[in-house]
Design a protein around this motif. Structure first.
Motif, PDB file in Angstrom:
ATOM      1  N   GLN A 129      -5.420   2.350   1.069  1.00 16.38           N
ATOM      2  CA  GLN A 129      -6.093   0.906   1.761  1.00 16.38           C
ATOM      3  C   GLN A 129      -6.677   1.177   2.480  1.00 16.38           C
ATOM      4  O   GLN A 129      -7.809   0.816   3.488  1.00 16.38           O
ATOM      5  N   SER A 130      -5.874   1.321   3.474  1.00 13.34           N
ATOM      6  CA  SER A 130      -6.298   1.228   5.219  1.00 13.34           C
ATOM      7  C   SER A 130      -6.170   2.118   6.123  1.00 13.34           C
ATOM      8  O   SER A 130      -5.585   3.398   5.742  1.00 13.34           O
TER       9      SER A 130
ATOM     10  N   TYR B 165      -3.854   1.768  10.187  1.00 16.38           N
ATOM     11  CA  TYR B 165      -3.012   1.201  11.307  1.00 16.38           C
ATOM     12  C   TYR B 165      -2.368   1.581  12.940  1.00 16.38           C
ATOM     13  O   TYR B 165      -2.612   3.104  12.490  1.00 16.38           O
TER      14      TYR B 165
ATOM     15  N   GLU C  38       0.478  -1.041   0.057  1.00 15.29           N
ATOM     16  CA  GLU C  38       0.091   0.417  -0.180  1.00 15.29           C
ATOM     17  C   GLU C  38       0.979   1.131  -0.100  1.00 15.29           C
ATOM     18  O   GLU C  38       1.822   1.388   0.643  1.00 15.29           O
TER      19      GLU C  38
END
Length: 298
Positions: free
Chosen positions: A94-95, A97, A76
């Protein structure tokens, strides 16, 4: 929550992940496969891996790291890193964390001179680092296109591999008088007129074309590049920097933001051989793991 998020999956990042995995620290390596040395055909100077392609080395290194259950990978692109109360939030394309510590190993951004043909020859017959590629260019007709202040050092260094040298000043200036004396003594050529094109055949340099229409036959060379680590995703952290633009850090690689560490080319902001980047990643990862162990013991 990860113990450590490593930003960058090159030799520094993977070596650090290996060390962190062996230290039983939950680690995530985020990398978007845009590594700087992707144009490099072969890398040298790494014991047991001399001549390996960077892609093969990364594949082997990822296989080594993947053996450790505490390490995972995400392909990513990091878009933002923010400090929360007791941890960090890393946002990607995308994400999202979270981690207790951040280790920056993304290398740096490089910019080649704005000259026609330079991208086609770079990494094939024209390079940046004599220690990395001087051997392959030994005894060739070389052009060294750098700013004039670098000519003194580079001339003495590169003559180790070839004595057929012509320097071209990217800034259009002559070097210092003592450097000119050295050039005359050693019969080193000097051109201050602008290069307009690196002429080549499939990336193999054949000549330099100047602004006045003249050409100079050359079969290889070195070129100056500009580098920086001002990645947009670092902006929310407001990391302190040295006058040179380097990310300021202490002897353990920790930056001005506690819990954010830097290793490899991201720390040195100088092109380095793979073995040097891997070594630094391994060293700094020990300090990161030790800090976590100390915190958990209190």
């Amino acid at each position: 929550m990860f113990d450590v998020i490593v930003i960058g999956g090159g030799p520094a990042g993977l070596a650090s992940a290996l060390t962190l995995g062996r230290a039983l620290k939950k680690t995530l390596v985020i990398d978007n496969n845009s590594h700087r040395n992707r144009v490099t055909q072969h890398s040298h100077g790494f014991l047991t891996q001399d001549g390996v392609t960077p892609a093969d080395l990364r594949q082997k290194a990822q296989a080594d790291v993947a053996k450790y259950e505490h390490v995972s990978f995400a392909t990513e692109t990091v878009t933002k890193i923010e400090k929360a109360d007791t941890h960090f939030v890393v946002t990607t394309d995308q994400s999202t964390y979270q981690a207790r510590k951040i280790l920056l190993t993304m290398g740096f951004q490089e910019k080649l001179p704005d000259i026609k043909g330079v991208r086609e020859v770079y990494g094939k017959s024209v390079f940046y680092c004599p220690w990395c590629d001087g051997y392959e260019l030994r005894n060739r007709q070389l052009v060294i296109a750098v700013a004039s202040p670098l000519m003194g050092h580079m001339s003495k260094l590169i003559r180790n591999w070839s004595q057929d040298l012509v320097f071209c000043a990217l800034d259009g200036q002559e070097p210092a008088p003592e450097v000119l004396d050295y050039f005359n003594e050693k019969k080193i050529g000097l051109e201050t007129k602008a290069i307009v094109e690196f002429i080549h055949q499939d990336g193999e340099l054949t000549a330099i074309h100047f602004e006045d229409g003249t050409e100079l036959a050359r079969t290889g060379g070195f070129v100056g590049i500009s580098v920086d680590t001002h990645f947009d995703f670092l902006a929310p952290l407001s990391l302190e920097r040295e006058d040179t633009g380097k990310i300021a850090c202490n002897d353990f690689g920790e930056t001005s933001v506690p819990g954010v560490f830097v290793a490899g080319e991201s720390k040195s902001i100088m092109p380095s051989q793979l073995i040097d980047a891997a070594s630094d990643g391994n060293t700094i990862a020990k300090f990161v793991a030790a800090q976590i162990i100390e915190e958990d013991d209190n």
